[in-house]
Every structure is written in C-alpha cells, then in structure tokens.
Write a protein that holds these residues in place. Structure first.
Motif, PDB file in Angstrom:
ATOM      1  N   UNK A 145       0.823  -1.207   0.000  1.00 36.75           N
ATOM      2  CA  UNK A 145       0.000   0.000   0.000  1.00 36.75           C
ATOM      3  C   UNK A 145       0.853   1.252   0.000  1.00 36.75           C
ATOM      4  N   UNK A 146       1.941   1.218   0.769  1.00 30.38           N
ATOM      5  CA  UNK A 146       2.838   2.371   0.822  1.00 30.38           C
ATOM      6  C   UNK A 146       3.544   2.586  -0.511  1.00 30.38           C
ATOM      7  N   UNK A 147       3.842   1.480  -1.220  1.00 32.44           N
ATOM      8  CA  UNK A 147       4.645   1.555  -2.453  1.00 32.44           C
ATOM      9  C   UNK A 147       3.801   1.878  -3.679  1.00 32.44           C
ATOM     10  N   UNK A 148       2.685   2.595  -3.483  1.00 33.07           N
ATOM     11  CA  UNK A 148       1.809   2.944  -4.595  1.00 33.07           C
ATOM     12  C   UNK A 148       2.509   3.539  -5.806  1.00 33.07           C
ATOM     13  N   UNK A 149       3.400   4.538  -5.632  1.00 31.92           N
ATOM     14  CA  UNK A 149       4.074   5.144  -6.787  1.00 31.92           C
ATOM     15  C   UNK A 149       4.990   4.168  -7.534  1.00 31.92           C
ATOM     16  N   UNK A 150       5.313   3.045  -6.908  1.00 34.80           N
ATOM     17  CA  UNK A 150       6.241   2.087  -7.527  1.00 34.80           C
ATOM     18  C   UNK A 150       5.535   0.811  -7.984  1.00 34.80           C
ATOM     19  N   UNK A 151       4.201   0.841  -8.072  1.00 34.48           N
ATOM     20  CA  UNK A 151       3.468  -0.368  -8.469  1.00 34.48           C
ATOM     21  C   UNK A 151       3.943  -0.867  -9.841  1.00 34.48           C
ATOM     22  N   UNK A 152       4.126   0.045 -10.793  1.00 28.89           N
ATOM     23  CA  UNK A 152       4.554  -0.366 -12.139  1.00 28.89           C
ATOM     24  C   UNK A 152       5.902  -1.074 -12.074  1.00 28.89           C
ATOM     25  N   UNK A 153       6.818  -0.552 -11.261  1.00 29.14           N
ATOM     26  CA  UNK A 153       8.135  -1.196 -11.119  1.00 29.14           C
ATOM     27  C   UNK A 153       8.000  -2.574 -10.484  1.00 29.14           C
ATOM     28  N   UNK A 154       7.089  -2.707  -9.518  1.00 29.40           N
ATOM     29  CA  UNK A 154       6.878  -4.010  -8.870  1.00 29.40           C
ATOM     30  C   UNK A 154       6.366  -5.024  -9.885  1.00 29.40           C
ATOM     31  N   UNK A 155       5.389  -4.606 -10.690  1.00 31.41           N
ATOM     32  CA  UNK A 155       4.834  -5.514 -11.689  1.00 31.41           C
ATOM     33  C   UNK A 155       5.882  -5.901 -12.735  1.00 31.41           C
ATOM     34  N   UNK A 156       6.667  -4.918 -13.187  1.00 32.89           N
ATOM     35  CA  UNK A 156       7.698  -5.220 -14.190  1.00 32.89           C
ATOM     36  C   UNK A 156       8.765  -6.147 -13.609  1.00 32.89           C
ATOM     37  N   UNK A 157       9.207  -5.853 -12.380  1.00 33.05           N
ATOM     38  CA  UNK A 157      10.225  -6.697 -11.747  1.00 33.05           C
ATOM     39  C   UNK A 157       9.713  -8.125 -11.600  1.00 33.05           C
ATOM     40  N   UNK A 158       8.439  -8.266 -11.221  1.00 31.90           N
ATOM     41  CA  UNK A 158       7.841  -9.605 -11.081  1.00 31.90           C
ATOM     42  C   UNK A 158       7.764 -10.311 -12.441  1.00 31.90           C
ATOM     43  N   UNK A 159       7.386  -9.569 -13.484  1.00 31.98           N
ATOM     44  CA  UNK A 159       7.314 -10.152 -14.832  1.00 31.98           C
ATOM     45  C   UNK A 159       8.689 -10.633 -15.286  1.00 31.98           C
ATOM     46  N   UNK A 160       9.711  -9.816 -15.044  1.00 29.78           N
ATOM     47  CA  UNK A 160      11.070 -10.209 -15.442  1.00 29.78           C
ATOM     48  C   UNK A 160      11.522 -11.450 -14.678  1.00 29.78           C
ATOM     49  N   UNK A 161      11.124 -11.562 -13.397  1.00 27.24           N
ATOM     50  CA  UNK A 161      11.467 -12.755 -12.613  1.00 27.24           C
ATOM     51  C   UNK A 161      10.799 -13.992 -13.201  1.00 27.24           C
ATOM     52  N   UNK A 162       9.538 -13.853 -13.608  1.00 26.14           N
ATOM     53  CA  UNK A 162       8.805 -14.982 -14.196  1.00 26.14           C
ATOM     54  C   UNK A 162       9.442 -15.402 -15.524  1.00 26.14           C
ATOM     55  N   UNK A 163       9.749 -14.414 -16.382  1.00 23.51           N
ATOM     56  CA  UNK A 163      10.337 -14.740 -17.687  1.00 23.51           C
ATOM     57  C   UNK A 163      11.723 -15.359 -17.532  1.00 23.51           C
TER      58      UNK A 163
END
Length: 600
Positions: free
Chosen positions: A9-27
């Motif tokens: 919840x606190x990391x709202x401004x970084x949600x896009x970075x979280x999603x991208x980092x997670x996607x890169x981990x999956x790939x």
C-alpha cells in the motif's frame, strides 16, 4: 494488516516497477527451465535420430529430419534460451535492486519526517536508540528482502507451476508422485514461518534495545569516564547484547530445522522420479528423452527449494522489520501542523494564557494559569524546579497541548495557527543547546536560509560571540563537532543566542539559557539581551535572579500556579518567596516595605 500489505500500500508510486520486476522474474525462470527440456530433446535426437520427437512432431513439416541439422538447430535454440535467461536476469536484478533502494530511501525519509511531527509526549515513552534502530537497521532489512528475497519467492512459485505442467504433459503418473512433496514443502515452510514471526519480532525489539543503550552511553561518555564506570556500562551492554543473542538463538532453533525437513521431502520426490521413471523407461512406457527431462526437471524444481529456508528466514526478519517501520509511520500525529498562515513580520507579540491546565500523564503541572504578556515587554518566570516555568513555554511553542484553557498570540488561539508559521516567529534558546556538526557560520544561520556573511557576523557581535570565534582556527568556517563538543558550554550558548538574534523573531524565549555558564558569559549574555530584547516580546526563564532583575514583570511560580507577580523592586518589597530566593542567592538583607504588588 499483514506487513507485506502495508508495504504494498505504501509503495503505490512504484506499483509499475513491482509488476515489471515480477514479470522479469517470471520470464527469467521460464527461460531457466527450458535448458533441462533441451537436454531431454538432445538425448532423444541422439538415440532416435530421424525418428526423434522433434523430427516427427515439429520439424518434419519443414523437411528437417537429419540428425546433425536437428542438433545444430538445438544449439541455436540453446543460445537463444541462455541469452533470454541472461537478459531477464539482468532486467529483474536491475528492477528489484533499484526498487529496494528507492523504497528504502522514501520510507526512511517519510518515517523521519513523520517522527519530527510527533508531539513531545510521544518521545517520553520512546528511546532514541530504538527509533534509530527502526530508521536505520529495520529499513535496511526491508531493502535486503527486496534485493533478493522477493525474486526468490516468485521464482520458486513459478518453477513449481512450470515444471508441474511439463511433468503432467510427459507422464501424469510420475507427476502425481514426484510432485507430492511440493505442497508438503510449502506447507512446512509456512508452518515454520508462523513460528518464526514472533521470534523475529523479539529479535528486532532486542536489537533496538542494544542500539538504545549504545546511543545513550556514547552521548554520556564523559560522565562514564568521570565516574570510572566503564566496566559497569560494559556489563549493561553485555546484558543487552546477550538478550539479543538469545533472541536470535531462539529464532535460529526454528529456522535451522527448515532445510533438513525440506531435504527429506526433496529426497522422496527425486527418488520416485529416478526409480519409477527408470522402470517405465525400461518397459517402453516412457521415452529415454522424456525420462531425462523428468530427472533433470525434478532436480531443477526440488533442489532450489532448499533455499526456502534462507528465504523464509529473510522473509520473517523483513516482515518484523517492516511491521516496526510501518508502525512508526502510522503513529498518529496528535498536534496538527495545519492552520491559518501568517507572516512573521505581522506578529506584535502579545501573549495570553487563559485558565491553562496541563499534566504530564497523570502528573498535574499547571493549575488554572491566567496571565498576559504585553507585546514588546520583557517578562521572566522564576521558581523551583518542577514549578511549571518551562511547561508554559512548551505550550506556547505547541510542543504539548493543554488539557484545558487556551494560549493566544495576538488574540489568536495558537492551536488555530499554522504550526510552522507560529514557530518561525519565535526565537528559542534552550538550556540544552542543539548544535549541528557544521561550521560556526552554519550553526548561527541554522533555520535562516540565505543569510549573508555580514548578517551572520552582526548576529555574532550582538551575542558577544565574535571574540572567541576569531580565536578559532578557521573563524566562522571552523567545524565545531557533533553537538558542538569542541566548544565550551558558554560558547555554545552564545552561538545559540546569535542564532536566535539572526532569526530576528517578534518573540524571543530564553529557557534557562544562563544556568550553566560562568559569570563572565552570563554578563555577556545579559548585555546582549538588553540590546536584542528592545522592540520584541522577550520571555526569560531563569534560576539566577540577577539576570532578570530589569524585566518589566517577574512571575514567581509555585506548584503550577503564579504565586507572586511584579517588578523586581515590588517583589522584594512583598518579602515573599521571590525575596527569599533573592536573599538566598545574594545574601542581601531586605527591609520590608508597605507597598505590595498584587499577583496578576
């Protein structure tokens, strides 16, 4: 709420970075699993040649059935897969690590800014070292988790899903048996985590206690040396450190058991694939290539799960740390900074206390205080320690809120004014002077942006600080050490006074500013006050009555009430508590007079 939810919840401004980092981990994990599949395909090509699975099901349509050409194509695919794995490893590492740094930076700054806004009552029940532990070590622990732990958790989940899909596609019967340990491993990991959570919270609290003791002792090192209590304090540190060590030992007792338990589950799954899969291959029910894929994938899936012990350990440490940091950030601000804005130069300096009552917790300090300080006057408060003198100043500065009654500035309730504007119009010189680890000039100009060298020098002259400043190695450019430790107490007080003078506030407050200085410094500060108090409201709290004898009005406080009020001469004539204090300090005999000053 779970600490991870709070952090997300606190990391709202970084949600896009979280999603991208997670996607890169999956790939990355997707490409990481493929080499094992290629090994099985290669074995199948070598064994079956033009009748391989690849030739019959994929490449036959393109006319590529030659064994050598299949291997060449396989080599090209291998290069592309390794390239993809390396690319996404770089990208997820970049994203997660930058995210960790940015969140650490923002959380530390936001937590510190929040701490600065908390009322002084909050700090009465807190230790500085514990707050330092949260702002430093706990937030660093969160950074360590985001640097590596988050990626590891995502990849373990992804590898489980991907490998399970391959298993069921190749041989469902083996899949059911070989993958049976996976849910057991995950359930076991969560079981251990539940038992680790309170233990690591205890560890973080113990770490805060160690930090608090160390901070307290380092600040009081001169006293420790003077009283030769080095061994005594070292024993205190040993006790705190031993408590921390024992708390860690209790956590380690549980966390160390995770890996052996997981290894036993892994052994069962790997042995099943190796033996049962081999039996199926020998009886022609499973291709050699498929058997190779299953063996390698079992190892690729299960053995990395041994890292779950380390991940679970890091996760629980981080959750305890995040919970403390987010808890600090969520501490409610009792005294609002919002209110009506006003410029400092519009303030006349009329101060009123209207039936003010105040208590520190259950201890009453002020009882129905009612007084007026006219604009431009110099007033003084005297009395025994604990009589409520400094509390009045703290209420004016809104360090605390009165339980009842009101404090007004120029007729306006101070709790309706913007807090920053209120404090900008007040110059405050405390008994315990705060100086930064900067230069003399930096400390005089503290809180006054854009002050010129000439203005700084003029403030120093007004505070009679120029003489000792010029004797310093670099004059105004001399660094004075942490909390001004390279200066004497009197020199620190003169710098604090110069700082208040440079601020040029409509209201000037001196809280026991001369209580710990020598007679010469006291006289210098008194001369400075005679000059700087002209044209502004000046409030002086003093134990030494000689420093306030020329005040327009003096208030004697006793047990949170105004016992006497008047000029120096009027209070001496009253021959009450003030006169007794004067006799005690000066040894003078006072002849009682008939005129009496009424308390106001």
């Amino acid at each position: 709420m779970h600490p991870l939810k709070k952090l997300f919840g606190y990391a709202g401004p970084y949600r896009r970075d979280i999603y991208l980092a997670s996607l890169y981990s999956v790939l990355n994990k997707f490409f990481d699993v493929l080499p094992e599949v290629l090994i099985g395909v290669a074995v199948d090509i070598v064994v079956n040649g033009e009748k391989s699975f690849l030739a019959k099901q994929v490449l036959g349509g393109f006319g590529i059935t030659d064994t050598w050409h299949q291997l060449l194509l396989l080599g090209l695919l291998n290069a592309l897969i390794w390239g993809g794995e390396s690319l996404f490893e770089y990208l997820y590492s970049l994203k997660w690590r930058n995210l960790a740094q940015n969140l650490q930076h923002d959380l530390r700054l936001d937590a510190y800014r929040h701490v600065q806004k908390l009322d002084m009552a909050y700090f009465e029940n807190q230790r500085t070292g514990n707050l330092l532990s949260i702002l430093n070590e706990d937030i660093n622990q969160m950074e360590r988790f985001l640097n590596g732990g988050a990626n590891q958790i995502i990849q373990v989940v992804c590898s489980s899903i991907m490998v399970s899909a391959v298993f069921f596609a190749l041989q469902p019967s083996i899949a059911l048996v070989a993958l049976l340990p996976v849910p057991l491993i995950l359930i076991g990991a969560f079981w251990f985590q539940k038992r680790l959570a309170p233990r690591y919270l205890e560890v973080r609290e113990a770490a805060g206690d160690v930090s608090a003791r160390l901070n307290n002792n380092l600040l009081g090192l001169a006293t420790i040396k003077a009283f030769a209590t080095e061994q005594f304090e070292a024993e205190h540190i040993r006790e705190a450190s031993d408590t921390y060590r024992q708390a860690n030992a209790r956590a380690i007792l549980v966390s160390s058991a995770i890996t052996p338990v997981i290894r036993m589950a892994i052994l069962a799954g790997f042995t099943t694939t190796l033996v049962y899969g081999g039996w199926l291959t020998l009886h022609g029910q499973l291709a050699v290539g498929a058997y190779s894929v299953l063996v390698f994938l079992t190892q690729r899936l299960l053995w990395p799960m041994t890292s779950l012990a380390e991940v679970a350990d890091m996760y629980q440490r981080s959750m305890a740390a995040i919970d403390r940091a987010m808890g600090l950030l969520g501490t409610p601000i009792q005294i609002s900074y919002e209110g009506r804005h006003f410029p400092a130069d519009s303030v006349r300096g009329d101060i009123r206390f209207e039936q003010v009552n105040f208590a520190y917790g259950e201890r009453p300090v002020l009882h129905g205080v009612d007084l007026t300080i006219p604009a431009g006057h110099t007033v003084a408060f005297v009395g025994a320690t604990g009589s409520g003198k400094s509390t009045l100043i703290k209420l004016l500065l809104r360090f605390y809120q009165p339980q009842s009654g009101r404090v007004r500035l120029d007729g306006q309730p101070v709790d309706e004014l913007n807090l920053q504007d209120l404090r900008r119009c007040i110059g405050y010189v405390a008994q315990d002077t705060f100086l930064t680890d900067g230069t003399v000039a930096d400390n005089i100009a503290y809180g006054v942006s854009g002050a010129s060298d000439a203005e700084i020098a003029a403030a120093a002259r007004a505070a009679e600080a120029t003489e000792f400043i010029e004797k310093l190695p670099l004059g105004f450019a001399t660094r004075i050490g942490e909390r001004g430790q390279k200066l004497s107490g009197g020199q620190r007080q003169r710098l604090a006074l110069a700082r208040a003078i440079l601020k040029n506030p409509p209201v000037l407050i001196l809280d026991e500013a001369t209580s710990a200085v020598d007679n010469e410094t006291e006289a210098a500060i008194q001369r400075s006050l005679d000059v700087v108090s002209r044209g502004r409201t000046t409030v002086v709290i003093a134990h030494r009555l000689s420093t306030i004898r020329h005040a327009d009005r003096i208030y004697l406080m006793e047990d949170g009430r105004i016992a006497e009020a008047g000029t120096h001469e009027q209070l001496l004539a009253l021959d009450g508590g003030y006169a007794a204090l004067w006799r005690l300090q000066t040894g003078e005999r006072i002849e009682p007079r008939q005129s009496i000053a009424e308390p106001s």
